[in-house]
Design a protein around this motif. Structure first.
Motif, short mmCIF file in Angstrom:
data_model
loop_
_atom_site.label_atom_id
_atom_site.label_comp_id
_atom_site.label_asym_id
_atom_site.label_seq_id
_atom_site.Cartn_x
_atom_site.Cartn_y
_atom_site.Cartn_z
N LEU A 1 0.86 -1.18 0.00
CA LEU A 1 0.00 0.00 0.00
C LEU A 1 0.90 1.23 0.00
O LEU A 1 2.11 1.12 0.09
N HIS A 2 0.28 2.39 -0.09
CA HIS A 2 1.04 3.63 -0.12
C HIS A 2 0.60 4.53 1.03
O HIS A 2 -0.57 4.56 1.40
N LEU A 3 1.54 5.26 1.58
CA LEU A 3 1.28 6.22 2.65
C LEU A 3 1.53 7.62 2.09
O LEU A 3 2.61 7.89 1.57
N LYS A 4 0.55 8.49 2.18
CA LYS A 4 0.67 9.86 1.65
C LYS A 4 0.59 10.83 2.82
O LYS A 4 -0.40 10.85 3.56
N CYS A 5 1.65 11.63 2.99
CA CYS A 5 1.67 12.62 4.06
C CYS A 5 0.85 13.83 3.65
O CYS A 5 1.08 14.42 2.59
N GLU A 6 -0.09 14.20 4.49
CA GLU A 6 -0.93 15.36 4.22
C GLU A 6 -0.21 16.66 4.54
O GLU A 6 -0.68 17.73 4.17
N GLY A 7 0.95 16.57 5.19
CA GLY A 7 1.73 17.76 5.50
C GLY A 7 2.64 18.15 4.35
O GLY A 7 2.53 19.23 3.78
N CYS A 8 3.55 17.25 3.98
CA CYS A 8 4.56 17.57 2.96
C CYS A 8 4.27 16.93 1.61
O CYS A 8 4.93 17.25 0.62
N GLY A 9 3.31 16.03 1.54
CA GLY A 9 2.96 15.41 0.26
C GLY A 9 3.79 14.18 -0.09
O GLY A 9 3.58 13.58 -1.15
#
Length: 138
Positions: free
Chosen positions: A87-95
């Motif tokens: 799966l993928h993890l996407k940071c909502e802070g830095c993208g």
């Protein structure tokens, strides 16, 4: 079906070498354009997009579109056969987009399939949250 002919121009070679140098990290077209804006090799935005499309069609790159708002990002996968098993993890802070590769992935996918009768498409599955760096900034 035959794959389209790929021409090895200096620009294509420079783009491929740059993406390979990222060692599996994801990169956007804008980041590639910015990188080559600081280099001796002149590569324009249109050329970058053209080669990214061709390399994706040829199976060299995986294209990820996570939220429909941000631009797509790309990862060199020609030498990574197991690139679909995470799966993928996407940071909502830095993208930042990163892979979630761990032994529990198979268990999660089996649970969802057998308990909820749903097959997860790992290539399009993104979990949103905050990376360690962004968590420490707040």
């Amino acid at each position: 079906m035959t794959r389209p002919t790929t021409y090895n121009t200096k620009q294509r070679e420079a783009i491929v070498n740059y993406i390979i140098s990222l060692e599996g990290a994801h990169v956007t077209a804008a980041q590639i354009v910015k990188h080559f804006g600081n280099e001796a090799v002149s590569i324009g935005r249109t050329t970058v997009y053209r080669y990214l499309d061709k390399m994706t069609e040829n199976g060299e790159l995986q294209r990820y579109t996570t939220d429909g708002i941000s631009g797509a990002c790309y990862q060199y996968i020609k030498q990574r056969e197991n690139c679909q098993d995470h799966l993928h993890l996407k940071c909502e802070g830095c993208g930042k987009l990163q892979h979630l590769e761990c032994n529990a992935m198979g268990d999660i996918k089996r649970h969802v399939f057998y308990s909820h009768f749903f097959e997860v498409n790992s290539m399009k599955t993104v979990l949103y949250g905050m990376c360690d760096n962004c968590l420490h900034k707040t």
